[in-house]
Design an enzyme around this catalytic site. Structure first.
Site, PDB file in Angstrom:
ATOM      1  N   LEU A 208     -22.378 -17.636 -12.273  1.00  0.00           N
ATOM      2  CA  LEU A 208     -22.726 -17.051 -11.168  1.00  0.00           C
ATOM      3  C   LEU A 208     -24.191 -16.614 -11.345  1.00  0.00           C
ATOM      4  O   LEU A 208     -24.310 -16.337  -9.854  1.00  0.00           O
ATOM      5  CB  LEU A 208     -21.752 -15.535 -12.043  1.00  0.00           C
ATOM      6  CG  LEU A 208     -21.345 -14.123 -10.554  1.00  0.00           C
ATOM      7  CD1 LEU A 208     -21.182 -15.018  -9.085  1.00  0.00           C
ATOM      8  CD2 LEU A 208     -20.944 -12.464 -11.714  1.00  0.00           C
ATOM      9  N   CYS A 209     -24.264 -16.665 -12.351  1.00  0.00           N
ATOM     10  CA  CYS A 209     -26.644 -17.047 -12.938  1.00  0.00           C
ATOM     11  C   CYS A 209     -27.351 -18.329 -12.167  1.00  0.00           C
ATOM     12  O   CYS A 209     -27.901 -17.961 -11.004  1.00  0.00           O
ATOM     13  CB  CYS A 209     -26.936 -16.667 -13.779  1.00  0.00           C
ATOM     14  SG  CYS A 209     -25.564 -18.354 -14.717  1.00  0.00           S
TER      15      CYS A 209
END
Ligand SMILES: [Zn+2]
Length: 440
Positions: A208-209
């Site tokens: 997600l980052c």
């Protein structure tokens, strides 16, 4: 059931278990007790009741294993029915584990399969500790890694010596299309899942980052729209349907905007379809071969009647039928099984917390998903960043743009990392390179 029937039912197993042979392990003693042990005592957990799980349960039940548990959180879908043969049309919507257990119990007399309709993370150490061995038929690498970590955390060391009684063997099967693999893992003794993490093919899901902050691939843009933009804008007032061209078109347009914004090329409608539907092809015969290998290894481990697979078997049916077995090696500084603290080298004195998190997600030997970081800074416990609890995420978000030095992290500091890929907290030691001449 008559004793004559019982006798005939297991006559083929008796030939293997009551006679000696050239491939028997040295500690094998031919005896009628071997079969009794298998039938009455051996307790096995099957993880996953999908394509591999159905095959595994059937094989194990017919090979004399009677105390079986199966765990799976999924429910049955129409598209499962061509290969997940313990399920029928009427079962659509029911739990896979439950239906599979019922089917085997009704069909194989004396076999008792117990179903657990939940995710593996919902079970504690004491649950996993009950089993003599665990067989994995999963399609998720995260779940495999978590289970691997769980079995490693059950190991007991006395004066640095591993207590062999605490070792629960893990037999892991995996398939993708016409390819498959099977391996036997003796946690603490042979290479574990993390030791060979870099063997796994490029991830189908992205951290997600990365998709939120530093997209580099068209897939990152598509994932961003799928995971973040769709729920926020909810354009069609429903969940994404990968078969609805309106949905795919919307995602295509939005991810294209994002790709343009970040100067990323190669985004196509077809790619959008592939990423959104997360297509992993399933071939019934590949599952059958891999499950057969896994069940045979379980039988060998349970009875000592033959040496175990050492330790990694590869099957490739893409072009003809090809298979080989090799001995994967333990990694001296494996994060999961080596008990050696891992050092992370920080080369840039201006390295921000976000950069460190990206590193943990992207390094092939770490491949974390949403790491939560804590440390003892100046004698005080400090949460550096935590994504999964929204209130803590909000409070710690500002730390992401601070440098490690601003956060009080010095050379040699230990950072504790929790992640969905393991039930255990991992300790990383930060090493700041000394020869950083560009520091101000
Ligand atoms: Zn390892």
């Amino acid at each position: 059931m008559s004793s004559d029937h019982t006798h005939r039912r297991w006559s083929n197993l008796r030939k293997v278990l009551e006679r000696s042979g050239p491939f028997c392990r040295p500690d094998f003693e031919p005896s009628s007790e071997n079969l009794q042990m298998l039938l009455e005592h051996c307790k096995v957990l099957v993880v996953g009741a999908g394509g591999l799980g159905c095959e595994l349960l059937k094989n194990l039940a017919l090979m004399g294993f009677r105390h079986l548990h199966v765990i799976d959180m999924d429910t049955i879908e129409l598209s499962n029915l061509n290969r997940q043969f313990l399920f029928r049309h009427k079962d659509i919507g029911s739990y896979k584990a439950e239906v599979a257990a019922k089917f085997i119990n009704a069909r194989v007399p004396g076999c008792n399969v117990i179903a657990h309709n939940c995710e593996i993370q919902a079970k504690s150490e004491s649950f996993y500790q009950e089993f003599h061995m665990i067989i994995c038929g999963l399609d998720s690498i995260v779940a495999r890694r978590w289970l691997n970590g769980m079995l490693l955390s059950l190991l007991v060391y006395e004066n640095g010596e591993l207590d062999q009684a605490s070792v629960i063997p893990l037999i892991d099967g995996g398939t993708e299309g016409f390819k498959g693999n099977a391996r036997v893992i003796l946690p603490g003794l042979s290479p574990c899942i993390e030791c060979t993490l870099d063997l796994y093919p490029p991830q189908v899901t992205y951290p997600l980052c990365t998709i939120a902050n530093t997209p580099r691939l068209p897939e990152h843009c598509i994932e961003y729209v799928k995971v973040i933009q769709w729920p926020k804008e909810n354009p069609f007032d429903c969940a994404i349907d990968g078969d609805d061209p309106h949905h795919i078109n919307w995602i295509y347009e939005k991810s294209n905007e994002r790709a343009v914004q970040f100067g990323i090329q190669g985004l196509t409608y077809r790619l959008v379809q592939g990423v959104v539907k997360n297509i992993i092809p399933a071939v019934a015969s590949t599952n059958a071969v891999i499950a057969a290998v896994c069940a045979t290894e379980a039988f060998k481990l349970a009875t000592s009647c033959s040496a175990s697979l050492n330790n990694y078997m590869v099957l490739n049916n893409v072009d003809g039928v090809y298979t080989y077995t090799y001995e994967a090696e333990r990694k001296d500084d494996c994060l999961a099984c080596s008990q050696v603290p891992r050092e992370i080298e920080i080369k840039d004195s201006k390295c921000k917390l976000q950069n460190l998190i990206d590193l943990l997600c992207e390094r092939p030997d770490l491949q974390m998903k949403s790491p939560a970081l804590t440390a003892i800074v100046d004698g005080k416990y400090k949460t550096l960043y935590m994504q999964i609890v929204p209130s803590i995420e909000e409070k710690t978000r500002e730390n992401l743009s601070k440098t490690l030095i601003e956060l009080g992290l010095k050379d040699g500091i230990e950072v504790n990392v929790a992640d969905v890929t393991t039930p255990n907290t991992i300790t990383l030691k930060l090493r700041f390179s000394q020869d950083d001449s560009v520091s101000q």
